[in-house]
Design an enzyme around this catalytic site. Structure first.
Site, short mmCIF file in Angstrom:
data_model
loop_
_atom_site.label_atom_id
_atom_site.label_comp_id
_atom_site.label_asym_id
_atom_site.label_seq_id
_atom_site.Cartn_x
_atom_site.Cartn_y
_atom_site.Cartn_z
CB VAL A 14 -0.96 0.00 1.20
CG1 VAL A 14 -1.61 1.36 1.39
CG2 VAL A 14 -2.03 -1.04 0.97
N GLY A 15 1.80 1.35 0.97
CA GLY A 15 2.65 2.54 1.07
C GLY A 15 3.38 2.85 -0.23
CB THR A 133 -7.29 -1.93 6.94
OG1 THR A 133 -7.17 -1.63 5.55
CG2 THR A 133 -8.71 -2.32 7.27
CD GLU A 166 -1.72 -7.00 -2.81
OE1 GLU A 166 -1.10 -7.96 -3.28
OE2 GLU A 166 -1.82 -6.78 -1.59
CG LEU A 222 -12.72 -2.94 9.42
CD1 LEU A 222 -13.02 -3.18 10.90
CD2 LEU A 222 -11.61 -3.88 8.97
CG ASN A 225 -11.51 -5.09 2.38
OD1 ASN A 225 -11.67 -4.67 1.24
ND2 ASN A 225 -10.34 -5.06 2.99
CB CYS A 277 -7.06 -7.05 3.13
SG CYS A 277 -5.51 -6.16 3.30
CD GLN A 279 -8.44 -16.19 6.81
OE1 GLN A 279 -8.88 -16.91 5.92
NE2 GLN A 279 -7.48 -16.55 7.62
NE ARG A 347 0.67 -9.65 1.95
CZ ARG A 347 0.68 -8.35 2.23
NH1 ARG A 347 0.93 -7.92 3.45
NH2 ARG A 347 0.43 -7.47 1.27
P1 NAD Z 1 3.03 -4.80 3.94
O1 NAD Z 1 3.36 -5.85 4.93
O2 NAD Z 1 3.27 -5.05 2.47
O3 NAD Z 1 3.84 -3.46 4.31
C1 NAD Z 1 3.95 -2.93 5.58
C2 NAD Z 1 5.36 -2.39 5.77
O4 NAD Z 1 5.42 -1.67 7.00
C3 NAD Z 1 6.45 -3.47 5.85
O5 NAD Z 1 7.40 -3.26 4.83
C4 NAD Z 1 7.05 -3.29 7.27
O6 NAD Z 1 8.44 -3.51 7.30
C5 NAD Z 1 6.73 -1.84 7.54
N1 NAD Z 1 6.72 -1.48 8.96
C6 NAD Z 1 6.08 -2.10 9.98
N2 NAD Z 1 6.29 -1.43 11.14
C7 NAD Z 1 7.09 -0.37 10.86
C8 NAD Z 1 7.63 0.70 11.63
N3 NAD Z 1 7.38 0.81 12.94
N4 NAD Z 1 8.40 1.61 11.01
C9 NAD Z 1 8.66 1.51 9.69
N5 NAD Z 1 8.16 0.53 8.90
C10 NAD Z 1 7.38 -0.40 9.47
O7 NAD Z 1 1.51 -4.43 4.18
P2 NAD Z 1 0.46 -3.80 3.11
O8 NAD Z 1 -0.12 -4.87 2.26
O9 NAD Z 1 1.09 -2.61 2.47
O10 NAD Z 1 -0.70 -3.33 4.09
C11 NAD Z 1 -0.54 -2.22 4.95
C12 NAD Z 1 -1.90 -1.82 5.49
O11 NAD Z 1 -2.75 -1.41 4.42
C13 NAD Z 1 -2.65 -2.94 6.22
O12 NAD Z 1 -3.36 -2.38 7.29
C14 NAD Z 1 -3.62 -3.44 5.16
O13 NAD Z 1 -4.79 -3.97 5.75
C15 NAD Z 1 -3.96 -2.17 4.42
N6 NAD Z 1 -4.38 -2.38 3.03
C16 NAD Z 1 -3.73 -3.26 2.22
C17 NAD Z 1 -4.11 -3.39 0.89
C18 NAD Z 1 -3.41 -4.34 -0.04
O14 NAD Z 1 -3.87 -4.50 -1.15
N7 NAD Z 1 -2.32 -4.98 0.35
C19 NAD Z 1 -5.14 -2.58 0.38
C20 NAD Z 1 -5.77 -1.68 1.23
C21 NAD Z 1 -5.38 -1.58 2.55
C1 UGA Z 2 -9.32 -6.26 -1.84
C2 UGA Z 2 -10.35 -5.19 -2.21
O1 UGA Z 2 -10.85 -5.46 -3.51
C3 UGA Z 2 -9.71 -3.80 -2.18
O2 UGA Z 2 -10.70 -2.81 -2.43
C4 UGA Z 2 -9.09 -3.57 -0.81
O3 UGA Z 2 -8.45 -2.32 -0.77
C5 UGA Z 2 -8.09 -4.67 -0.51
O4 UGA Z 2 -8.76 -5.96 -0.56
C6 UGA Z 2 -7.48 -4.57 0.85
O5 UGA Z 2 -8.04 -3.99 1.75
O6 UGA Z 2 -6.40 -5.18 0.94
P1 UGA Z 2 -7.32 -7.50 -3.08
O7 UGA Z 2 -7.40 -8.44 -1.94
O8 UGA Z 2 -6.02 -6.91 -3.43
O9 UGA Z 2 -8.31 -6.25 -2.83
O10 UGA Z 2 -7.88 -8.21 -4.39
P2 UGA Z 2 -9.38 -8.58 -4.89
O11 UGA Z 2 -9.48 -8.25 -6.32
O12 UGA Z 2 -10.42 -8.01 -4.00
O13 UGA Z 2 -9.38 -10.16 -4.75
C7 UGA Z 2 -9.39 -10.80 -3.48
C8 UGA Z 2 -9.56 -12.29 -3.67
O14 UGA Z 2 -10.89 -12.61 -4.10
C9 UGA Z 2 -8.63 -12.89 -4.73
O15 UGA Z 2 -8.14 -14.12 -4.30
C10 UGA Z 2 -9.54 -13.04 -5.92
O16 UGA Z 2 -9.10 -14.03 -6.81
C11 UGA Z 2 -10.84 -13.42 -5.26
N1 UGA Z 2 -12.03 -13.11 -6.08
C12 UGA Z 2 -12.33 -11.83 -6.41
C13 UGA Z 2 -12.84 -14.16 -6.49
O17 UGA Z 2 -12.59 -15.33 -6.18
N2 UGA Z 2 -13.95 -13.87 -7.25
C14 UGA Z 2 -14.27 -12.60 -7.61
O18 UGA Z 2 -15.30 -12.41 -8.30
C15 UGA Z 2 -13.44 -11.55 -7.17
#
Ligand code: NAD
Ligand code: UGA
Length: 463
Positions: A14-15, A133, A166, A222, A225, A277, A279, A347
């Protein structure tokens, strides 16, 4: 207040992309992304853009456009905090694996660490933005820590959850359905909200920038999702009923998706949803509901997870049943390991659980994924802890050539919907497999008619 200097703590999925897009779209703002993980920062700074730690279509170009100009990746967390007027917290918030709330609540230790570090370093007023989140009402905890451990400077806390998915992160960030910003309703809160609105307004139409109170914003993330995952579990529940009745889940999805009240998205039956995310966030929702004594609310949402676990398990058990009730010593090729296409993220990928079940049945698994590294595959299995790392290495082989992965296999399982799988020479793959040659398509990706004509015994979800 015009923001000139942004810091983001956490250079993950995300970052990295969110800040790269802000820097790309706002050349006047200096954006520094910091992380404790030195390797991750080194990878973000790698001259070879193929080595960025996050794979997303289009991301390399966005990073290249701004890196070194107004986008910086660094391990110097303190310096970046000190310089910034606005600090995004974008660290991970995984499910707790210990103590109270184990297996459900979000582990907020990384968030708390960030808050303490910001408080210790800040010498002037800052706006702190929750990008991670978080459970509803976390902003209160962050505020308490900042105010009680800080140097007397003022902090405004905003909630600005991220909705990118993603695989489509850059597109989602460039053209989001909406941007959500929650803040305090008092005058200072409103000023902070406006400062962040002004950042996004550089490329996002004003009517798509939604402002609310902090709690609505935290809870909306929340909720979004949970609703999305619920649709996947709903269609997956129907897929099992389709298999029993002769209905075809793709036809059912099309028929209901054309109802404008239902809509066509997130109706693809699959081997089960994965990702970091869905689960985690639903479990967190369940935990929050329980903590307010709302048992029915908690049970309602928990069922989405129960259905998803069932879908993964029944995919694996169907493979075993179909292969004459034994896969012991049989080679099963996995096409795909990532939790969805166009990402290197694994993941909670369904592939991990399917592999685990088949390893319990003594299958030999051969994995090919175009973007996932070998180490990640073994780390995923070792993390489950079902058997020793040595046994995982013995049971699973990884391949860089999909044709080799499928040679002499008894069956192929399609676990990720990578587009390239559709273009393979399936006749050639068939010729080199053991007969009868089975394909279990966990993504309903391939052309069933063609597969049957070649000679495969081809099974899809919900058909
Ligand atoms: P990630 O694990 O890929 O990245 C998090 C990073 O934070 C890691 O690189 C870790 O080393 C770093 N970190 C942790 N503690 C730290 C600290 N004290 N100082 C500096 N760095 C630190 O996680 P992500 O997938 O980017 O998710 C981050 C947040 O965004 C979560 O809350 C997730 O629920 C939310 N989110 C994720 C997605 C997604 O698609 N992955 C989408 C929307 C929201
Ligand atoms: C999901 C949400 O779509 C984002 O809006 C949110 O920001 C993110 O979670 C988060 O908070 O991390 P993401 O998990 O990256 O995004 O990907 P999705 O496209 O939502 O797919 C999630 C899972 O559901 C995948 O395994 C995908 O294959 C599955 N999926 C999705 C299905 O099995 N069927 C579908 O119709 C759609």
């Amino acid at each position: 207040m015009k923001i000139k200097n942004i810091c983001c703590i956490g250079a993950g999925y995300v970052g990295g992309p969110t800040m790269a897009v802000i820097a790309h779209k706002c050349p006047d703002i200096k954006v520094t992304i910091v992380d404790l993980n030195k390797q991750r920062i080194a990878d973000w700074n790698d001259e070879n853009l193929d080595n960025l730690p996050v794979y997303e279509p289009g991301l390399a170009d966005v990073v290249a456009s701004a890196r070194g100009r107004n986008l910086f990746f660094s391990t110097d967390v303190e310096k970046a905090i000190e310089e910034a007027e606005m600090i995004f917290i974008s660290v991970n918030t995984p499910t707790k694996t210990y103590g109270l709330g184990k297996g459900q609540a979000a582990d907020l230790k990384y968030i708390e660490l960030c808050a303490r570090q910001i408080a210790a370093v800040a010498k002037n007023d800052k706006i702190v933005v929750e990008k991670s989140t978080l459970p509803v009402r976390t902003a209160q905890a962050i505020k308490d820590i900042l105010e009680n451990t800080g140097n007397g400077v003022k902090f405004e806390i905003l909630s600005n959850p991220e909705f990118l998915a993603e695989g489509t992160a850059v597109e989602d960030l460039m053209h989001p359905d909406r941007v959500l910003i929650g803040g305090d309703t008092d005058e200072d809160g409103q000023k902070a909200i406006q400062a962040l609105v002004d950042v996004y307004a550089n490329w996002i139409p004003k009517e798509k920038i939604l402002t609310t109170n902090v709690w609505s914003s935290e809870l909306s993330k929340l909720t979004a999702n949970a609703f999305l995952a619920q649709r996947v579990s709903s269609i997956n529940a129907m897929s099992e009923l389709c298999e029993k009745t002769g209905a075809d889940v793709t036809e059912v999805a099309r028929a209901i998706g054309m109802d404008s009240r239902i809509g066509p998205k997130f109706l693809k039956a699959s081997v089960g949803f994965g990702g970091s995310c869905f689960q985690k966030d639903i479990l967190n929702l369940v935990y929050i509901a329980k903590s307010y004594g709302l048992t029915e609310v908690a049970d309602y949402w928990e069922q989405v997870i129960i259905m998803n676990d069932h879908q993964k398990r029944r995919f694996a058990s169907n493979i075993v049943k179909t292969l004459y009730n034994t896969v012991s010593g049989k080679k099963i090729a996995f096409l795909g390991w990532a939790f969805k296409k166009d990402t290197n993220d694994t993941r909670e990928s369904a592939a991990i659980y399917v592999a685990n079940d088949l390893l319990n049945e003594q299958a030999e698994i051969a994995v090919y994924d175009p973007k996932v590294e070998d180490d990640t595959i073994y780390a995923d299995l070792n993390y489950l802890g079902s058997r020793s790392a040595e046994d995982n290495t013995k049971g699973v082989k990884t391949f860089t050539d999909p044709y080799e992965a499928c040679n002499d296999a008894h069956a192929i399982a399609v676990l990720t919907e990578w587009d390239e799988f559709k273009d393979y020479d399936w006749q050639k793959i068939y010729e080199n497999m053991k007969k009868p040659a089975f394909v279990f398509d966990g993504r309903n990706l391939l052309d069933g008619k063609k597969m049957n004509e070649i000679g495969f015994i081809y099974q899809e979800i919900g058909k």
